[in-house]
Design an enzyme around this catalytic site. Structure first.
Site, PDB file in Angstrom:
ATOM      1  N   GLY A  13       0.582  -1.273  -0.040  1.00  0.00           N
ATOM      2  CA  GLY A  13       0.030   0.077  -0.036  1.00  0.00           C
ATOM      3  C   GLY A  13       0.908   1.275   0.088  1.00  0.00           C
ATOM      4  N   GLU A  40      -4.371   7.856  -1.487  1.00  0.00           N
ATOM      5  CA  GLU A  40      -3.638   8.866  -2.243  1.00  0.00           C
ATOM      6  C   GLU A  40      -2.399   9.430  -1.279  1.00  0.00           C
ATOM      7  OE1 GLU A  40      -3.411  10.122  -5.326  1.00  0.00           O
ATOM      8  OE2 GLU A  40      -5.713   9.510  -5.991  1.00  0.00           O
TER       9      GLU A  40
HETATM   10  P1  TGC Z   1      11.483   7.045  -4.087  1.00  0.00           P
HETATM   11  O1  TGC Z   1      12.707   6.180  -4.132  1.00  0.00           O
HETATM   12  O2  TGC Z   1      11.282   8.072  -2.987  1.00  0.00           O
HETATM   13  O3  TGC Z   1      10.970   7.341  -5.383  1.00  0.00           O
HETATM   14  C1  TGC Z   1      11.120   6.256  -6.537  1.00  0.00           C
HETATM   15  C2  TGC Z   1      11.014   7.194  -7.779  1.00  0.00           C
HETATM   16  O4  TGC Z   1      10.013   7.980  -8.125  1.00  0.00           O
HETATM   17  C3  TGC Z   1      10.266   9.427  -8.138  1.00  0.00           C
HETATM   18  N1  TGC Z   1       9.244  10.044  -7.152  1.00  0.00           N
HETATM   19  C4  TGC Z   1       8.416  10.896  -7.591  1.00  0.00           C
HETATM   20  N2  TGC Z   1       8.130  11.303  -9.102  1.00  0.00           N
HETATM   21  C5  TGC Z   1       7.117  12.073  -9.198  1.00  0.00           C
HETATM   22  N3  TGC Z   1       6.340  12.599  -8.443  1.00  0.00           N
HETATM   23  C6  TGC Z   1       6.738  12.207  -7.035  1.00  0.00           C
HETATM   24  N4  TGC Z   1       5.526  12.628  -6.048  1.00  0.00           N
HETATM   25  C7  TGC Z   1       7.521  11.374  -6.724  1.00  0.00           C
HETATM   26  N5  TGC Z   1       7.874  10.787  -5.353  1.00  0.00           N
HETATM   27  C8  TGC Z   1       9.146  10.201  -6.124  1.00  0.00           C
HETATM   28  C9  TGC Z   1      11.588   9.533  -7.421  1.00  0.00           C
HETATM   29  O5  TGC Z   1      12.276  10.628  -7.859  1.00  0.00           O
HETATM   30  C10 TGC Z   1      12.207   8.368  -8.022  1.00  0.00           C
HETATM   31  O6  TGC Z   1      12.532   8.234  -9.286  1.00  0.00           O
HETATM   32  P2  TGC Z   1      13.971   7.477  -9.887  1.00  0.00           P
HETATM   33  O7  TGC Z   1      13.743   7.940 -11.193  1.00  0.00           O
HETATM   34  O8  TGC Z   1      15.168   7.979  -9.034  1.00  0.00           O
HETATM   35  O9  TGC Z   1      13.497   6.028  -9.801  1.00  0.00           O
HETATM   36  O10 TGC Z   1      10.225   5.763  -3.810  1.00  0.00           O
HETATM   37  P3  TGC Z   1       9.701   5.112  -2.229  1.00  0.00           P
HETATM   38  O11 TGC Z   1       9.867   3.690  -2.777  1.00  0.00           O
HETATM   39  O12 TGC Z   1      10.875   5.518  -1.098  1.00  0.00           O
HETATM   40  O13 TGC Z   1       8.432   5.515  -2.014  1.00  0.00           O
HETATM   41  C11 TGC Z   1       8.259   6.903  -1.691  1.00  0.00           C
HETATM   42  C12 TGC Z   1       6.710   7.106  -1.321  1.00  0.00           C
HETATM   43  C13 TGC Z   1       6.652   6.046   0.017  1.00  0.00           C
HETATM   44  C14 TGC Z   1       6.649   8.725  -0.988  1.00  0.00           C
HETATM   45  C15 TGC Z   1       5.897   6.867  -2.202  1.00  0.00           C
HETATM   46  O14 TGC Z   1       5.844   5.256  -2.692  1.00  0.00           O
HETATM   47  C16 TGC Z   1       4.200   7.081  -1.817  1.00  0.00           C
HETATM   48  O15 TGC Z   1       3.850   7.957  -2.220  1.00  0.00           O
HETATM   49  N6  TGC Z   1       3.547   6.277  -1.169  1.00  0.00           N
HETATM   50  C17 TGC Z   1       2.180   6.270  -0.913  1.00  0.00           C
HETATM   51  C18 TGC Z   1       1.259   5.317  -2.076  1.00  0.00           C
HETATM   52  C19 TGC Z   1       0.149   6.036  -2.487  1.00  0.00           C
HETATM   53  O16 TGC Z   1      -0.188   7.241  -2.491  1.00  0.00           O
HETATM   54  N7  TGC Z   1      -0.800   5.358  -3.199  1.00  0.00           N
HETATM   55  C20 TGC Z   1      -1.818   5.678  -3.649  1.00  0.00           C
HETATM   56  C21 TGC Z   1      -2.521   4.840  -4.700  1.00  0.00           C
HETATM   57  S1  TGC Z   1      -3.821   5.493  -5.561  1.00  0.00           S
HETATM   58  C22 TGC Z   1      -5.120   6.028  -4.759  1.00  0.00           C
HETATM   59  O17 TGC Z   1      -4.976   6.009  -3.482  1.00  0.00           O
HETATM   60  C23 TGC Z   1      -6.243   6.342  -5.418  1.00  0.00           C
HETATM   61  S2  TGC Z   1      -7.760   6.749  -4.438  1.00  0.00           S
HETATM   62  C24 TGC Z   1      -8.328   7.677  -5.763  1.00  0.00           C
HETATM   63  C25 TGC Z   1      -9.722   8.147  -5.328  1.00  0.00           C
HETATM   64  O18 TGC Z   1     -10.610   7.289  -5.156  1.00  0.00           O
HETATM   65  O19 TGC Z   1      -9.759   9.492  -5.472  1.00  0.00           O
HETATM   66  P1  FAD Z   2      -0.692   0.549   4.650  1.00  0.00           P
HETATM   67  O1  FAD Z   2       0.273   1.046   3.748  1.00  0.00           O
HETATM   68  O2  FAD Z   2      -0.567  -0.740   5.256  1.00  0.00           O
HETATM   69  O3  FAD Z   2      -0.617   1.439   6.020  1.00  0.00           O
HETATM   70  C1  FAD Z   2      -1.196   1.189   7.301  1.00  0.00           C
HETATM   71  C2  FAD Z   2      -0.848   2.318   8.364  1.00  0.00           C
HETATM   72  O4  FAD Z   2       0.895   2.220   8.546  1.00  0.00           O
HETATM   73  C3  FAD Z   2      -1.166   3.460   7.890  1.00  0.00           C
HETATM   74  O5  FAD Z   2      -1.496   4.305   9.037  1.00  0.00           O
HETATM   75  C4  FAD Z   2       0.303   4.086   7.482  1.00  0.00           C
HETATM   76  O6  FAD Z   2       0.191   5.528   7.296  1.00  0.00           O
HETATM   77  C5  FAD Z   2       1.170   3.582   8.421  1.00  0.00           C
HETATM   78  N1  FAD Z   2       2.612   3.622   7.684  1.00  0.00           N
HETATM   79  C6  FAD Z   2       2.972   2.804   6.598  1.00  0.00           C
HETATM   80  N2  FAD Z   2       4.252   3.045   6.425  1.00  0.00           N
HETATM   81  C7  FAD Z   2       4.561   4.006   7.393  1.00  0.00           C
HETATM   82  C8  FAD Z   2       5.976   4.404   7.674  1.00  0.00           C
HETATM   83  N3  FAD Z   2       7.118   4.122   7.021  1.00  0.00           N
HETATM   84  N4  FAD Z   2       6.156   4.984   8.764  1.00  0.00           N
HETATM   85  C9  FAD Z   2       4.897   5.401   9.476  1.00  0.00           C
HETATM   86  N5  FAD Z   2       3.791   4.841   9.442  1.00  0.00           N
HETATM   87  C10 FAD Z   2       3.635   4.193   8.329  1.00  0.00           C
HETATM   88  N6  FAD Z   2      -5.332   2.359  -4.674  1.00  0.00           N
HETATM   89  C11 FAD Z   2      -5.125   2.252  -6.020  1.00  0.00           C
HETATM   90  O7  FAD Z   2      -4.060   2.201  -6.481  1.00  0.00           O
HETATM   91  N7  FAD Z   2      -6.136   3.058  -6.831  1.00  0.00           N
HETATM   92  C12 FAD Z   2      -7.285   3.293  -6.355  1.00  0.00           C
HETATM   93  O8  FAD Z   2      -7.960   3.829  -6.998  1.00  0.00           O
HETATM   94  C13 FAD Z   2      -7.547   3.429  -5.074  1.00  0.00           C
HETATM   95  N8  FAD Z   2      -8.554   3.661  -4.403  1.00  0.00           N
HETATM   96  C14 FAD Z   2      -9.127   3.677  -2.990  1.00  0.00           C
HETATM   97  C15 FAD Z   2     -10.197   3.637  -2.567  1.00  0.00           C
HETATM   98  C16 FAD Z   2     -10.422   3.660  -1.088  1.00  0.00           C
HETATM   99  C17 FAD Z   2     -11.774   3.772  -0.633  1.00  0.00           C
HETATM  100  C18 FAD Z   2      -9.436   3.168  -0.469  1.00  0.00           C
HETATM  101  C19 FAD Z   2      -9.610   2.913   1.286  1.00  0.00           C
HETATM  102  C20 FAD Z   2      -8.143   2.882  -0.825  1.00  0.00           C
HETATM  103  C21 FAD Z   2      -8.081   3.074  -2.321  1.00  0.00           C
HETATM  104  N9  FAD Z   2      -6.549   2.681  -2.694  1.00  0.00           N
HETATM  105  C22 FAD Z   2      -6.516   2.931  -3.952  1.00  0.00           C
HETATM  106  C23 FAD Z   2      -5.464   2.438  -1.884  1.00  0.00           C
HETATM  107  C24 FAD Z   2      -4.883   3.371  -0.873  1.00  0.00           C
HETATM  108  O9  FAD Z   2      -4.000   4.277  -1.730  1.00  0.00           O
HETATM  109  C25 FAD Z   2      -4.303   2.752   0.085  1.00  0.00           C
HETATM  110  O10 FAD Z   2      -5.028   2.442   1.257  1.00  0.00           O
HETATM  111  C26 FAD Z   2      -3.205   3.528   0.746  1.00  0.00           C
HETATM  112  O11 FAD Z   2      -2.269   3.988  -0.103  1.00  0.00           O
HETATM  113  C27 FAD Z   2      -2.479   2.940   1.917  1.00  0.00           C
HETATM  114  O12 FAD Z   2      -2.154   1.652   1.800  1.00  0.00           O
HETATM  115  P2  FAD Z   2      -2.563   0.425   2.807  1.00  0.00           P
HETATM  116  O13 FAD Z   2      -4.026   0.549   2.835  1.00  0.00           O
HETATM  117  O14 FAD Z   2      -2.006  -0.792   2.134  1.00  0.00           O
HETATM  118  O15 FAD Z   2      -1.951   0.827   4.298  1.00  0.00           O
END
Ligand code: TGC
Ligand code: FAD
Length: 398
Positions: A144, A378
């Site tokens: 995640g 996100e």
């Molecule tokens: P890290 O080593 O920091 O970076 C890997 C590569 O990515 C580049 N990079 C970025 N590029 C563009 N924009 C950004 N914000 C970037 N952040 C990092 C970085 O420069 C590097 O590039 P390169 O060329 O050197 O390889 O990566 P890390 O593995 O340490 O992870 C960093 C971390 C934890 C911040 C990142 O993985 C993260 O943001 N985790 C959260 C995951 C997340 O947000 N998932 C969302 C899933 S989608 C969703 O939730 C949709 S909900 C939609 C809805 O219903 O509205």
């Molecule tokens: P985890 O990553 O397992 O995190 C669990 C807890 O641990 C959190 O409190 C987190 O902050 C904490 N944690 C994790 N790492 C650390 C750290 N290094 N230090 C301190 N605390 C930490 N994803 C998609 O790809 N596409 C979508 O369209 C999408 N839609 C979504 C819609 C809904 C309704 C929901 C609930 C989620 C959706 N997601 C989607 C997934 C969403 O992006 C993830 O739920 C989110 O990124 C967190 O991942 P996880 O749920 O596995 O929690």
């Protein structure tokens, strides 16, 4: 007791005169749409776990699908207009905004930015019209916050790729026509060079692509959430995004979506605040409206202050985005601040409504439950704290 008309949030924020006529027009038309077409059904849709697919054509007509993209039938809105439009959707329900965020920022954007001309022509115009709906598969059951640990793999076989793996929590997946799926591949057949991440356009109907619905959510119930299950799913070369490799690809899409969420979450907060003010002005306890009590006023003042501050922050950042000057760290600050406060504001409003605060008759409990997801998706609140912590100290604390 003399009760005067309340000062509006808009008067306190006072950005109206800084908006262009087009921005005001877009905001007002989305506002009308949400209040007339969505809000009368909001509680029922939430209760029934239904996303209102029948509203998609009208959203498309208003230019809300891929709203800030240029060309291919997209509206080409500026960041302020886009943010205001999303905020009006989220005033209705975070699920409405989620639908638009995913379609535009997470599915159309990667095709627009990293696709070839053939892919753009094939998908974008239909997606802007709402005829093709997309989703974005990054998160997995065991991956995640750390998407780099994904285990979905793509292996090359002639002119095709074979995908295996599972994505979890995917917004729009149950009814999507296509999914942008991020998967790991080995670079180069001979040397088995370093692993990288690539984006695949997986279309409904391809063998081995399934999207079971996730049921039982107590949050974002009016949004369709599913899994993506890939079992020897064959995707042709023509459906691989040629313009990007590595985790930076999906993360760059998240920058777009996170910006929209930061702006939009204030819509849910405004709805909660307005409900709380109106309730507090009319609910009488101890012989006076509860709004006459200092403890209630202090809560309303804190809610209004945080909404105004959040709005000014995002308005400034949106103008920076229009100049291409907004950084991912600024996006993290805005997402963390505005969503964190929106959730807190919803919780305070819930308290002000007392027992009525838990009824779906009022929008507050629905927003409060929805914002629990917005807080997590996100990038969780903690992830954005750590992104900023790393930037401010130079030390990676993940
Ligand atoms: P890290 O080593 O920091 O970076 C890997 C590569 O990515 C580049 N990079 C970025 N590029 C563009 N924009 C950004 N914000 C970037 N952040 C990092 C970085 O420069 C590097 O590039 P390169 O060329 O050197 O390889 O990566 P890390 O593995 O340490 O992870 C960093 C971390 C934890 C911040 C990142 O993985 C993260 O943001 N985790 C959260 C995951 C997340 O947000 N998932 C969302 C899933 S989608 C969703 O939730 C949709 S909900 C939609 C809805 O219903 O509205
Ligand atoms: P985890 O990553 O397992 O995190 C669990 C807890 O641990 C959190 O409190 C987190 O902050 C904490 N944690 C994790 N790492 C650390 C750290 N290094 N230090 C301190 N605390 C930490 N994803 C998609 O790809 N596409 C979508 O369209 C999408 N839609 C979504 C819609 C809904 C309704 C929901 C609930 C989620 C959706 N997601 C989607 C997934 C969403 O992006 C993830 O739920 C989110 O990124 C967190 O991942 P996880 O749920 O596995 O929690």
């Amino acid at each position: 007791m003399n009760i005067a008309e309340p000062l509006s949030l808009e008067a306190l924020t006072a950005i109206e005169h800084l908006l262009t006529e087009e921005e005001r027009m877009i905001r007002d038309s989305v506002r009308r749409f949400v209040r007339e077409k969505f809000l009368p059904r909001a509680g029922r849709l939430y209760e029934d776990e239904q996303f209102p697919q029948d509203l998609i054509p009208q959203m498309a007509e208003m230019g809300l699908l891929g709203a800030n993209l240029e060309g291919y039938g997209c509206a080409g809105m500026g960041a302020v207009a886009y943010g205001l439009a999303l905020q009006e959707l989220e005033y209705g329900d975070s699920g409405m905004r989620s639908f638009a965020s995913v379609q535009g920022s997470l599915c159309m954007y990667p095709i627009w930015r990293y696709g070839n001309e053939e892919q753009k022509e094939r998908f974008l115009p239909r997606m802007a019209k709402g005829e093709a709906i997309g989703c974005f598969g990054l998160t997995e059951p065991d991956s995640g916050s750390d998407p780099g640990s994904m285990t979905t793999y793509a292996v090359r076989d002639g002119n095709e790729w074979i995908l295996n793996g599972a994505k979890m929590w995917i917004t729009n997946a149950p009814f999507a026509h296509l999914a942008v799926v991020w998967a790991k591949v080995k670079e180069g057949d001979k040397a088995f060079g370093p692993e990288t991440i690539r984006g695949f356009l997986v279309e409904r109907g391809m063998n081995g692509f399934e999207t079971p619905t996730v049921h039982g959510k107590m949050s974002l119930r009016a949004s369709a959430t599913g899994e993506i299950v890939l079992t020897d799913c064959r995707v042709p070369d023509a459906n691989v995004l040629p313009g990007v490799k590595g985790l930076g690809g999906p993360l760059s899409c998240l920058n777009q979506a996170r910006f929209g969420i930061a702006f939009a979450a204030l819509g849910a907060a405004k709805s909660c605040y307005e409900t709380a003010v109106s309730y507090a002005r009319t609910r009488v306890q101890f012989g006076v409206p509860i709004a006459a009590k200092q403890l209630i006023q202090a809560q309303l003042v804190e809610m209004a202050s945080e909404i105004v501050k959040g709005e000014l922050l995002t308005f400034h950042y949106a103008r920076l985005k229009e100049l291409n000057k907004l950084t991912p760290q600024q996006v993290s600050l805005a997402k963390k601040n505005n969503v964190g406060w929106a959730l807190e504001i919803a919780r305070i409003a819930r308290g002000i409504l007392g027992g009525n605060g838990i009824l779906l008759e009022y929008p507050v409990i629905r927003h409060m439950m929805n914002l629990e997801s917005v807080y997590t998706y996100e990038g969780t609140n903690e992830v954005h704290t750590l992104i900023l912590g790393k930037a401010l100290t130079g030390i990676d604390a993940f």
